[in-house]
Write a protein that holds these residues in place. Sequence first.
Motif, PDB file in Angstrom:
ATOM      1  N   ALA A   1       0.832  -1.208   0.000  1.00 49.04           N
ATOM      2  CA  ALA A   1       0.000   0.000   0.000  1.00 49.04           C
ATOM      3  C   ALA A   1       0.865   1.256   0.000  1.00 49.04           C
ATOM      4  N   PHE A   2       1.926   1.256   0.801  1.00 52.87           N
ATOM      5  CA  PHE A   2       2.825   2.413   0.835  1.00 52.87           C
ATOM      6  C   PHE A   2       3.491   2.629  -0.514  1.00 52.87           C
ATOM      7  N   PHE A   3       4.115   1.585  -1.029  1.00 51.00           N
ATOM      8  CA  PHE A   3       4.899   1.721  -2.256  1.00 51.00           C
ATOM      9  C   PHE A   3       4.010   2.047  -3.448  1.00 51.00           C
ATOM     10  N   ASP A   4       2.847   1.406  -3.527  1.00 54.46           N
ATOM     11  CA  ASP A   4       1.946   1.634  -4.657  1.00 54.46           C
ATOM     12  C   ASP A   4       1.483   3.085  -4.704  1.00 54.46           C
ATOM     13  N   ALA A   5       1.183   3.642  -3.549  1.00 59.47           N
ATOM     14  CA  ALA A   5       0.759   5.048  -3.502  1.00 59.47           C
ATOM     15  C   ALA A   5       1.890   5.978  -3.924  1.00 59.47           C
ATOM     16  N   GLU A   6       3.114   5.664  -3.516  1.00 57.39           N
ATOM     17  CA  GLU A   6       4.254   6.526  -3.840  1.00 57.39           C
ATOM     18  C   GLU A   6       4.589   6.491  -5.332  1.00 57.39           C
ATOM     19  N   ILE A   7       4.545   5.317  -5.960  1.00 55.15           N
ATOM     20  CA  ILE A   7       4.900   5.276  -7.383  1.00 55.15           C
ATOM     21  C   ILE A   7       3.796   5.890  -8.240  1.00 55.15           C
ATOM     22  N   LYS A   8       2.574   5.856  -7.752  1.00 55.05           N
ATOM     23  CA  LYS A   8       1.490   6.515  -8.502  1.00 55.05           C
ATOM     24  C   LYS A   8       1.678   8.029  -8.506  1.00 55.05           C
TER      25      LYS A   8
ATOM     26  N   MET B   1       4.447   9.297  -8.927  1.00 54.99           N
ATOM     27  CA  MET B   1       5.437   9.460  -9.999  1.00 54.99           C
ATOM     28  C   MET B   1       4.832   9.172 -11.377  1.00 54.99           C
ATOM     29  N   LYS B   2       3.508   9.009 -11.419  1.00 53.27           N
ATOM     30  CA  LYS B   2       2.794   8.726 -12.682  1.00 53.27           C
ATOM     31  C   LYS B   2       3.153   7.345 -13.247  1.00 53.27           C
ATOM     32  N   ILE B   3       3.505   6.429 -12.360  1.00 51.47           N
ATOM     33  CA  ILE B   3       3.757   5.047 -12.770  1.00 51.47           C
ATOM     34  C   ILE B   3       2.443   4.282 -12.633  1.00 51.47           C
ATOM     35  N   LYS B   4       2.098   3.533 -13.662  1.00 53.25           N
ATOM     36  CA  LYS B   4       0.799   2.858 -13.692  1.00 53.25           C
ATOM     37  C   LYS B   4       0.966   1.345 -13.584  1.00 53.25           C
ATOM     38  N   ASN B   5      -0.006   0.712 -12.934  1.00 49.80           N
ATOM     39  CA  ASN B   5       0.028  -0.737 -12.769  1.00 49.80           C
ATOM     40  C   ASN B   5      -0.531  -1.461 -13.993  1.00 49.80           C
ATOM     41  N   SER B   6       0.042  -2.611 -14.262  1.00 45.11           N
ATOM     42  CA  SER B   6      -0.386  -3.444 -15.390  1.00 45.11           C
ATOM     43  C   SER B   6      -0.194  -4.893 -14.967  1.00 45.11           C
ATOM     44  N   TYR B   7      -0.506  -5.808 -15.869  1.00 51.49           N
ATOM     45  CA  TYR B   7      -0.223  -7.214 -15.588  1.00 51.49           C
ATOM     46  C   TYR B   7       0.125  -7.923 -16.884  1.00 51.49           C
ATOM     47  N   PHE B   8       1.241  -8.634 -16.870  1.00 52.92           N
ATOM     48  CA  PHE B   8       1.705  -9.404 -18.016  1.00 52.92           C
ATOM     49  C   PHE B   8       1.668 -10.891 -17.666  1.00 52.92           C
TER      50      PHE B   8
ATOM     51  N   LEU C   1       6.312   8.624 -24.874  1.00 53.83           N
ATOM     52  CA  LEU C   1       7.261   8.518 -23.772  1.00 53.83           C
ATOM     53  C   LEU C   1       7.055   9.637 -22.755  1.00 53.83           C
ATOM     54  N   PRO C   2       7.430   9.430 -21.506  1.00 56.76           N
ATOM     55  CA  PRO C   2       7.966   8.171 -20.977  1.00 56.76           C
ATOM     56  C   PRO C   2       6.854   7.137 -20.763  1.00 56.76           C
ATOM     57  N   LEU C   3       7.228   5.879 -20.833  1.00 52.73           N
ATOM     58  CA  LEU C   3       6.333   4.766 -20.512  1.00 52.73           C
ATOM     59  C   LEU C   3       6.781   4.216 -19.170  1.00 52.73           C
ATOM     60  N   ARG C   4       5.880   4.235 -18.191  1.00 48.21           N
ATOM     61  CA  ARG C   4       6.246   3.845 -16.823  1.00 48.21           C
ATOM     62  C   ARG C   4       5.216   2.857 -16.295  1.00 48.21           C
ATOM     63  N   LEU C   5       5.599   1.601 -16.230  1.00 47.50           N
ATOM     64  CA  LEU C   5       4.690   0.547 -15.800  1.00 47.50           C
ATOM     65  C   LEU C   5       5.250  -0.216 -14.600  1.00 47.50           C
ATOM     66  N   ASN C   6       4.331  -0.718 -13.798  1.00 45.67           N
ATOM     67  CA  ASN C   6       4.682  -1.571 -12.669  1.00 45.67           C
ATOM     68  C   ASN C   6       3.708  -2.733 -12.650  1.00 45.67           C
ATOM     69  N   GLN C   7       4.148  -3.877 -12.148  1.00 45.82           N
ATOM     70  CA  GLN C   7       3.190  -4.946 -11.888  1.00 45.82           C
ATOM     71  C   GLN C   7       3.506  -5.629 -10.561  1.00 45.82           C
ATOM     72  N   TRP C   8       2.435  -6.000  -9.846  1.00 45.06           N
ATOM     73  CA  TRP C   8       2.524  -6.795  -8.629  1.00 45.06           C
ATOM     74  C   TRP C   8       2.211  -8.225  -9.036  1.00 45.06           C
ATOM     75  N   CYS C   9       3.142  -9.121  -8.816  1.00 49.19           N
ATOM     76  CA  CYS C   9       2.924 -10.476  -9.310  1.00 49.19           C
ATOM     77  C   CYS C   9       3.832 -11.458  -8.563  1.00 49.19           C
TER      78      CYS C   9
ATOM     79  N   GLY D   1       9.020  -2.824 -11.577  1.00 50.78           N
ATOM     80  CA  GLY D   1       8.754  -1.634 -12.372  1.00 50.78           C
ATOM     81  C   GLY D   1       9.639  -1.623 -13.599  1.00 50.78           C
ATOM     82  N   HIS D   2       9.083  -1.193 -14.715  1.00 49.56           N
ATOM     83  CA  HIS D   2       9.818  -1.140 -15.980  1.00 49.56           C
ATOM     84  C   HIS D   2       9.468   0.171 -16.677  1.00 49.56           C
ATOM     85  N   THR D   3      10.469   0.987 -16.954  1.00 46.43           N
ATOM     86  CA  THR D   3      10.215   2.300 -17.529  1.00 46.43           C
ATOM     87  C   THR D   3      11.103   2.544 -18.750  1.00 46.43           C
TER      88      THR D   3
END
Length: 510
Positions: free
Chosen positions: A68-75, A77-84, A146-154, A178-180
Amino acid sequence: MAGKDSNKGKKKEVKKETGLGLSSKKDENFGEWYSEVVVSGEMIEYYDISGCYILRPWAMSIWEILQAFFDAEIKKMKIKNSYFPLFVSPGVLQKEKDHIEGFAPEVAWVTKSGESDLEVPIAIRPTSETVMYPYFSKWIRGHRDLPLRLNQWCNVVRWEFSNPTPFIRSREFLWQEGHTAFATKEEADAEVFRLYVTVLEILELYRRIYEEFLAVPVSKGKKSELEKFAGGLYTTTVEAFIPNTGRGIQGATSHCLGQNFATMFEINFENEKGEKAMVWQNSWGFTTRTIGVMIMVHGDDKGLVLPPKVAATQVIVIPVLYKDANNQGIFDACAATVKNLNESGIRAEADYRDNYSPGWKYSHWEMKGVPLRIEIGPKDLANNQLRAVRRDNGAKTDITVANLVEQVNDVLASIQQNLFDVAKQKRDACVQVVKTWDEFAEAVSQKKLILAPWCDEEDVEKDVKARTKGEMGAAKTLCSPFDQPELPEGTLCFASGKPAKKWTYWGRSY
């Protein structure tokens, strides 16, 4: 097994003996102690596949707080969650040779569907660069993408064969990755600097997870070329240290990938001048290993010791009942205490089980590491107060009902800070500065966290590993701290005698 009250004539048998003591001591048999604590503290349950573990709610709640802490902080930074997907085709996996060579022994493969062999085996992701980057190439066409900023929890799977350890080294674990991707500026140095700042911004969040939440001191620094992420340009890290074993442990990493993957996966775009350019990338991740580090650093011979910020239950309230006492009044006081604490945002609960004695409950919740225990008995009820007992140091204080929330908050804050301070003192006491090979060899034998001047040459690092190889494992670089001590002119490398370029932490590691 807990003992039972043998007095006849009682309607209910009350378990008085704890039966909860650990059979191993942290200072005497660390490995056995750790294995006992993670099970008895209800963090994990062993599974019937070696190296895989069930994370019980007591552990998952910690992960959820960190998440919860980390997800709020990266958001922010305009980093968005995804799933691969979990699966990787072998063709894509083999595309980046240097990268996959680092993971090859750990890659698990799906080879059958039912009774039929698959025509082409499918890999299970050990990490997701090769899963994600073909699609980065598809999605990034121009500089406006760009920039493309993605994160996934998996989860990821790495088929470890050496010494699986709950949380620390397991075949399947949870993480975020995270992958940017960024556009290249005209001056490459400027772009690298911007990437570097981004890498360090993420690394600072990892430091906060360890130090502010888990109360574990870490060193921020850069990995050597030999220890960096396979296929990356450089790797930054937060490194923890376990004094009881004398081993460093990589806490979390943030990598500058440069343009290595962009080259392999053809992640090109049209820049503002209409020219074809290639992206710069970074990636970063932390895992459920964080929980294991916390257990190793803070746990004691009574079990877990949880920092208040991550404990699912910060306060456990226990009624202390006596024959002919106002037991209903005690129960009511316990319920009111829990209610007031919960309404103020403190995570509290009461243990009303009537088939266990108060002493048994004390040991049970100590084993689970609850930061603060509140006891309410007849005298407490009469004096309109509560007895508070700290898990970290056993200190007992009386709290007035009128100042309950304020005083409990103060105690919890004190516990959080004290855990960090004690851990840092123990870690710092293990640091040994050396300048010669003989001093280094002696420090390795004493399980120290070694800070030594180094010439920063890969061959020298390989030589150090070869010369220190033994039953306990070889010593290697842990990181070169960003906070560099002064390096006087003329200082020589401890291992090669060549001019030293930096101070670096060395030691055995997990």
